[in-house]
Design an enzyme around this catalytic site. Structure first.
Site, PDB file in Angstrom:
ATOM      1  N   HIS A  80      -5.533   8.086  -0.207  1.00  0.00           N
ATOM      2  CA  HIS A  80      -4.756   8.504  -1.362  1.00  0.00           C
ATOM      3  C   HIS A  80      -4.491   9.991  -1.246  1.00  0.00           C
ATOM      4  O   HIS A  80      -5.395  10.765  -0.916  1.00  0.00           O
ATOM      5  CB  HIS A  80      -5.509   8.255  -2.677  1.00  0.00           C
ATOM      6  CG  HIS A  80      -5.849   6.822  -2.929  1.00  0.00           C
ATOM      7  ND1 HIS A  80      -4.945   5.799  -2.785  1.00  0.00           N
ATOM      8  CD2 HIS A  80      -7.007   6.238  -3.327  1.00  0.00           C
ATOM      9  CE1 HIS A  80      -5.531   4.653  -3.097  1.00  0.00           C
ATOM     10  NE2 HIS A  80      -6.783   4.887  -3.421  1.00  0.00           N
ATOM     11  N   THR A  81      -3.276  10.402  -1.522  1.00  0.00           N
ATOM     12  CA  THR A  81      -2.970  11.814  -1.639  1.00  0.00           C
ATOM     13  C   THR A  81      -2.800  12.142  -3.112  1.00  0.00           C
ATOM     14  O   THR A  81      -1.978  11.534  -3.802  1.00  0.00           O
ATOM     15  CB  THR A  81      -1.689  12.181  -0.866  1.00  0.00           C
ATOM     16  OG1 THR A  81      -1.896  11.896   0.516  1.00  0.00           O
ATOM     17  CG2 THR A  81      -1.376  13.655  -1.022  1.00  0.00           C
ATOM     18  N   GLY A 115       0.810  -1.205   0.000  1.00  0.00           N
ATOM     19  CA  GLY A 115       0.000   0.000   0.000  1.00  0.00           C
ATOM     20  C   GLY A 115       0.844   1.256   0.000  1.00  0.00           C
ATOM     21  O   GLY A 115       2.075   1.207   0.088  1.00  0.00           O
ATOM     22  N   ASP A 116       0.185   2.397  -0.155  1.00  0.00           N
ATOM     23  CA  ASP A 116       0.847   3.710  -0.165  1.00  0.00           C
ATOM     24  C   ASP A 116       1.806   3.856  -1.344  1.00  0.00           C
ATOM     25  O   ASP A 116       2.756   4.637  -1.286  1.00  0.00           O
ATOM     26  CB  ASP A 116       1.618   3.959   1.151  1.00  0.00           C
ATOM     27  CG  ASP A 116       0.763   3.737   2.379  1.00  0.00           C
ATOM     28  OD1 ASP A 116      -0.330   4.334   2.431  1.00  0.00           O
ATOM     29  OD2 ASP A 116       1.165   2.975   3.266  1.00  0.00           O
ATOM     30  N   LYS A 174      -2.448   8.903  -7.393  1.00  0.00           N
ATOM     31  CA  LYS A 174      -1.946   9.673  -8.529  1.00  0.00           C
ATOM     32  C   LYS A 174      -2.193   8.930  -9.841  1.00  0.00           C
ATOM     33  O   LYS A 174      -2.633   9.512 -10.832  1.00  0.00           O
ATOM     34  CB  LYS A 174      -0.447   9.939  -8.360  1.00  0.00           C
ATOM     35  CG  LYS A 174       0.166  10.687  -9.536  1.00  0.00           C
ATOM     36  CD  LYS A 174       1.667  10.834  -9.385  1.00  0.00           C
ATOM     37  CE  LYS A 174       2.265  11.496 -10.611  1.00  0.00           C
ATOM     38  NZ  LYS A 174       3.734  11.588 -10.536  1.00  0.00           N
ATOM     39  N   ARG A 230       5.889   5.557   7.969  1.00  0.00           N
ATOM     40  CA  ARG A 230       5.956   4.283   7.270  1.00  0.00           C
ATOM     41  C   ARG A 230       7.330   3.651   7.429  1.00  0.00           C
ATOM     42  O   ARG A 230       8.342   4.342   7.455  1.00  0.00           O
ATOM     43  CB  ARG A 230       5.644   4.477   5.773  1.00  0.00           C
ATOM     44  CG  ARG A 230       4.227   4.959   5.529  1.00  0.00           C
ATOM     45  CD  ARG A 230       3.998   5.349   4.079  1.00  0.00           C
ATOM     46  NE  ARG A 230       2.644   5.909   3.903  1.00  0.00           N
ATOM     47  CZ  ARG A 230       2.334   6.852   3.035  1.00  0.00           C
ATOM     48  NH1 ARG A 230       3.270   7.361   2.248  1.00  0.00           N
ATOM     49  NH2 ARG A 230       1.099   7.303   2.954  1.00  0.00           N
ATOM     50  N   GLN A 264      -5.631  -0.408  -0.263  1.00  0.00           N
ATOM     51  CA  GLN A 264      -4.552  -1.233   0.281  1.00  0.00           C
ATOM     52  C   GLN A 264      -3.685  -1.811  -0.855  1.00  0.00           C
ATOM     53  O   GLN A 264      -3.429  -1.112  -1.815  1.00  0.00           O
ATOM     54  CB  GLN A 264      -5.085  -2.327   1.219  1.00  0.00           C
ATOM     55  CG  GLN A 264      -5.677  -1.796   2.495  1.00  0.00           C
ATOM     56  CD  GLN A 264      -7.109  -1.335   2.343  1.00  0.00           C
ATOM     57  OE1 GLN A 264      -7.914  -1.949   1.659  1.00  0.00           O
ATOM     58  NE2 GLN A 264      -7.445  -0.241   2.976  1.00  0.00           N
ATOM     59  N   GLY A 276       1.172   5.146  -4.248  1.00  0.00           N
ATOM     60  CA  GLY A 276       0.844   6.261  -5.119  1.00  0.00           C
ATOM     61  C   GLY A 276      -0.268   5.915  -6.091  1.00  0.00           C
ATOM     62  O   GLY A 276      -0.344   6.457  -7.187  1.00  0.00           O
ATOM     63  N   LYS A 277      -1.165   5.001  -5.667  1.00  0.00           N
ATOM     64  CA  LYS A 277      -2.277   4.606  -6.539  1.00  0.00           C
ATOM     65  C   LYS A 277      -3.186   5.781  -6.831  1.00  0.00           C
ATOM     66  O   LYS A 277      -3.792   5.846  -7.903  1.00  0.00           O
ATOM     67  CB  LYS A 277      -3.073   3.477  -5.891  1.00  0.00           C
ATOM     68  CG  LYS A 277      -2.305   2.194  -5.701  1.00  0.00           C
ATOM     69  CD  LYS A 277      -3.178   1.076  -5.145  1.00  0.00           C
ATOM     70  CE  LYS A 277      -3.710   1.374  -3.762  1.00  0.00           C
ATOM     71  NZ  LYS A 277      -2.645   1.453  -2.737  1.00  0.00           N
ATOM     72  N   THR A 325      -5.974   0.221  11.991  1.00  0.00           N
ATOM     73  CA  THR A 325      -6.171   1.662  12.181  1.00  0.00           C
ATOM     74  C   THR A 325      -7.222   1.954  13.245  1.00  0.00           C
ATOM     75  O   THR A 325      -7.446   3.118  13.580  1.00  0.00           O
ATOM     76  CB  THR A 325      -6.620   2.323  10.866  1.00  0.00           C
ATOM     77  OG1 THR A 325      -7.843   1.709  10.430  1.00  0.00           O
ATOM     78  CG2 THR A 325      -5.553   2.169   9.795  1.00  0.00           C
TER      79      THR A 325
END
Length: 429
Positions: free
Chosen positions: A41-42, A12-13, A18, A304, A223, A15-16, A128
């Protein structure tokens, strides 16, 4: 037009968001098919940063219809907080569609999630605490509450009563917490019914009808592969199917309609939470990747864990998902590193393994076998073609492609949508 599934190739993390946003410019529908607000997502659009947690990234693309599929679990307070926040920033959320079959996260599952995780102590999973796991457990135990239940007050109350019969015994007698009343849960959930009703539909039919009309549907996985409840590093996984097969079960679109599967991987590796991580760095290099890459969770803010690129994981992701293309993100984070290690295989109990070990015990004891590649010092953030990259960066990308099991079709060189090197079209020819 095609149906495209986009998933994470690591933990995960990657960059999906973008990648989804870039493809979303072409998509008529963007579908979230698994997970809940336990991931985020950022996305950077026109210099504006948006942190999305429950809403599909397509919400940011004018003309695109965002869809929350039946495989998602929804915290209604988070949903409407996110909608209100985007609306205040001028984003139109009026086209959002939600499956009537999606499950809701009631307050008692948030309480249980946090309580159980604390109770586990050193054996904790690293959740979380947002009620995701208990809600999926309710779903499989057939005591879950679905979106459609909000529109039948008798059914809603009966389902809450049935769930709390068992959960209150656990909360009171095992964890010494107060009992939760049916009325408080009912009143919280029913308060959202009128606002939610216009968004709810048979999203599976909507999506199949769209494909029949020749429109493009993009499925956005939450994820990632190694967090998949069946194919990930169990038990350090999420509670849903984050691999490409989950796109079908989590949306109601059959597998025969899927045209392409795109997996997103970082040019290094990260993960949040507990569990094995063969290339994890506990030194200044790990700190450097975290600081330069901004490796802090979109949803939790947790730092992370960071490590070098792991090719056996990418090969596993390619096989499990049926990957047709990789998108490599955050190549720019490696700028300035003189020699870049890449894990090409593992050593487990003195034996070399080219692929991920069959057992979690084997993976837990896996030691990375590295090959080293020359780094580069040039700023690559303005690169838009492969030839724009420094020669060493080209060699690095080509090497990853050769050992990862499928072609690398796009490379991220910065946080914004425009900062992408496109090598091959991500759309079917």
């Amino acid at each position: 037009m095609p149906a495209i599934v986009l998933v994470g190739a690591q933990w995960g993390d990657e960059g999906k968001g973008k990648a989804t946003d870039a493809l979303g410019a072409e998509a008529d529908y963007v579908v979230k098919f698994n997970g809940g607000n336990n991931a985020g997502h950022t996305v950077v659009v026109d210099g504006e940063k948006y942190a999305l947690h429950l809403l599909p990234s397509g919400i940011l693309t004018p003309g695109c219809t965002p869809v929350i599929g039946n495989g998602v679990v929804i915290d209604l307070a988070v949903l409407f907080e996110e909608i209100d926040g985007l609306t205040a920033r001028g984003i139109d959320c009026s086209k959002l569609l939600i499956s009537a079959n999606a499950h809701l996260i009631p307050s008692y599952n948030r309480t249980l999630d946090k309580t159980v995780e604390r109770f586990l102590g050193k054996r904790k999973i690293g959740t979380t605490g947002r009620g995701i796991g208990p809600t999926y457990a309710d779903k499989m135990s057939r005591v879950g509450i679905r979106v459609q239940d909000l529109f039948d007050e008798n059914i809603l109350r009966q389902k809450i009563e049935g769930a709390l019969d068992a959960k209150n015994h656990l909360l009171v007698k095992v964890f010494n917490r107060r009992a939760i009343t049916v009325d408080e849960v009912f009143e919280e959930l029913i308060s959202y019914a009128d606002r939610l009703r216009p968004m709810v539909t048979d999203t599976g039919k909507t999506l199949v009808d769209a494909l029949d009309r020749g429109e493009m549907v993009l499925f956005e996985g939450g994820q990632a592969t190694l967090l998949d409840v069946d194919h990930g590093n169990y038990p350090f996984v999420t509670s849903s199917n984050a691999t490409s097969g989950g796109a079908c079960t989590g949306s109601g679109v059959p597998p025969t309609r899927i045209d392409r599967v795109i997996a997103v991987a970082k040019a290094y590796a990260t993960r949040v939470g507990e569990g094995p991580f063969p290339t994890e760095l506990h030194d200044e290099w790990g700190d450097r990747l975290r600081d330069v890459g901004g490796e802090f969770g979109t949803t939790t803010g947790r730092p992370r864990r960071c490590g070098w690129y792991d090719a056996p994981i990418s090969r596993y992701a390619a096989r499990i998902n049926g990957v047709t293309d990789f998108v490599l993100t955050k190549l720019d984070v490696l700028t300035g590193i003189e020699r870049i290690p890449v894990c090409v295989a593992y050593e487990v109990d003195g034996e070399r393994h080219e692929e991920m070990p069959m057992t979690e015990t084997g993976f837990h004891h896996a030691k990375p076998i590295y090959e080293y590649f020359d780094g580069w010092t040039e700023d690559i953030s303005a690169a838009r073609t492969f030839d724009d990259l420094p020669k060493a960066a080209q060699v690095y990308v080509s090497a990853l492609e050769a050992i990862s099991g499928q072609r690398i079709s796009a490379v991220g060189v910065g946080p914004s949508r425009e900062q992408t090197v496109v090598r091959h079209s991500l759309l079917p020819e």
